[in-house]
Design a protein around this motif. Structure first.
Motif, PDB file in Angstrom:
ATOM      1  N   ILE A  63      -0.470   2.058  29.419  1.00  0.00           N
ATOM      2  CA  ILE A  63      -0.278   3.505  29.252  1.00  0.00           C
ATOM      3  C   ILE A  63       0.153   4.089  30.589  1.00  0.00           C
ATOM      4  N   ASP A  64       1.295   4.773  30.604  1.00  0.00           N
ATOM      5  CA  ASP A  64       1.793   5.291  31.878  1.00  0.00           C
ATOM      6  C   ASP A  64       1.947   6.806  31.894  1.00  0.00           C
ATOM      7  N   THR A  65       1.514   7.487  30.835  1.00  0.00           N
ATOM      8  CA  THR A  65       1.599   8.948  30.817  1.00  0.00           C
ATOM      9  C   THR A  65       0.437   9.515  30.027  1.00  0.00           C
ATOM     10  N   ILE A  66      -0.013  10.709  30.375  1.00  0.00           N
ATOM     11  CA  ILE A  66      -1.192  11.303  29.757  1.00  0.00           C
ATOM     12  C   ILE A  66      -1.000  11.528  28.258  1.00  0.00           C
ATOM     13  N   THR A  67       0.228  11.761  27.849  1.00  0.00           N
ATOM     14  CA  THR A  67       0.466  12.008  26.428  1.00  0.00           C
ATOM     15  C   THR A  67       0.261  10.755  25.578  1.00  0.00           C
ATOM     16  N   SER A  68       0.232   9.598  26.233  1.00  0.00           N
ATOM     17  CA  SER A  68       0.025   8.340  25.510  1.00  0.00           C
ATOM     18  C   SER A  68      -1.420   7.854  25.613  1.00  0.00           C
ATOM     19  N   ALA A  69      -2.290   8.667  26.213  1.00  0.00           N
ATOM     20  CA  ALA A  69      -3.670   8.259  26.426  1.00  0.00           C
ATOM     21  C   ALA A  69      -4.370   7.946  25.107  1.00  0.00           C
TER      22      ALA A  69
END
Length: 350
Positions: free
Chosen positions: A310-316
């Motif tokens: 996971i590299d972005t908060i929206t994909s948490a």
């Protein structure tokens, strides 16, 4: 469902919780029998495989007081003959006039109990407090029915900054005695406890259930070690005679769960390290998280979970908190990943 029956259903769920870890591959069902005046006449829970089901225990305790009364059960009474006779027939023989059920029978093998009771003139209510029952003791069994795998409960102990071990690899006693005692109670509710070979090599855990005095419990879950490279030595404590041990070389979490499901495991406690936890989380195979958090800060050391890609908060990965409990100086947080679960419904208990 009236107030008296609702209280009886809450008690039935509690009875089911008490036998978690002892009934697999059968469901941990709870039952309460009310007499004709609405007083509790009998109660029971599912025995280990081959023993009486919850309804039979409750009816036996109730005796003649069951006649004209109400049976309150967390799962629809079975209509088939397996190792024991149909519970629907036992209820009819006892003369109950009403049956209140939380979860309708989801399997083709055992379905039909409600229909048999209704055909004999018994008043049957299905779906009473169903969600609470499905989220409780029956969750593991239902996961097996719907997804053909064990329910996975990930237990992890961390510092406030999410470390499970210090920079020098020391990890013993992150949490206090009350939290450690709770881990043993949690293990006792599971059919198996899983770690990876790295955890065995680093900590040499015994993975047994012990009481407050440190005595080994009579009933022990299966110890499972994922050891793809054959690194676990014969001298490791998981090889002692305190409990059965299964060494697996499964290629991935899904394959491991299939392996364990075929052995009758319906509720699995994942106690492995960050790498194993990440593998299960990334595969969407964690159903519940039990987090024990201690009021400590390390600033460095092993994280509670490895890379998830996971590299972005929206994909948490999102989780929902279901309970927060204080355990001495520590805190226990129960969470459930927010994801779709489901699948074909086949098979069933026996």
């Amino acid at each position: 469902m009236n107030a008296v029956e609702q209280a009886a259903m809450a008690r039935a769920r509690e009875l089911g919780e008490r036998v978690l870890g002892t009934t697999s591959p059968n469901p941990p069902v709870g039952a309460v029998v009310l007499d004709a005046d609405g007083a509790v006449a009998g109660e029971g829970a599912t025995s280990p495989v081959g023993g009486p089901h919850a309804e039979v225990h409750a009816l036996t305790q109730a005796g003649e007081r069951a006649r004209g009364g109400t049976a309150v059960v967390t799962l629809e009474p079975c209509a088939h003959t397996g190792r024991t006779g149909p519970c629907a027939d036992a209820l009819l023989a006892a003369g109950v006039r009403r049956v209140v059920v939380a979860v309708p029978e989801p399997t083709a093998l055992a379905v039909g109990g409600a229909a048999r009771l209704r055909a004999a003139g018994v008043d049957v209510e299905l779906g009473a407090d169903q969600q609470a029952a499905e989220d409780g003791a029956l969750a593991g069994w239902l996961t097996g029915v719907r997804e053909h795998r064990p329910q996975v409960v990930w237990k992890v102990a961390t510092t406030l900054d999410g470390r499970v071990a210090a920079a020098d690899s020391t990890s013993r006693w992150i949490t206090g005695p009350q939290a450690r005692a709770e881990v043993h109670r949690l293990r006792a509710t599971c059919d198996a406890v899983l770690v990876g070979s790295g955890t065995v090599l680093a900590d040499d855990p015994q993975l047994t259930v012990r009481d407050a005095e440190g005595r080994t419990a009579l009933r022990q879950p299966l110890r499972v070690v994922l050891d793809r490279r054959g690194r676990v030595p014969a001298t490791a404590r998981v090889h002692d005679d305190a409990a059965a041990t299964h060494l697996s070389r499964a290629a991935d979490p899904a394959a491991l769960l299939t392996e364990l499901f075929d052995r009758g495991v319906r509720r699995l406690l994942l106690e492995g390290g960050p790498t194993l936890a990440a593998a299960f989380l990334a595969a969407g195979l964690v159903d519940e998280v039990v987090l024990h958090q201690a009021p400590l800060l390390l600033g460095d050391g092993a994280p509670m979970v490895g890379g998830l890609g996971i590299d972005t908060i929206t994909s948490a990965l999102h989780l929902t908190i279901t309970d927060v409990t204080r355990l001495g100086g520590d805190v226990q947080i129960r969470l459930r990943p927010t994801r779709h679960t489901g699948g074909p419904t086949t098979g069933g208990g026996s």
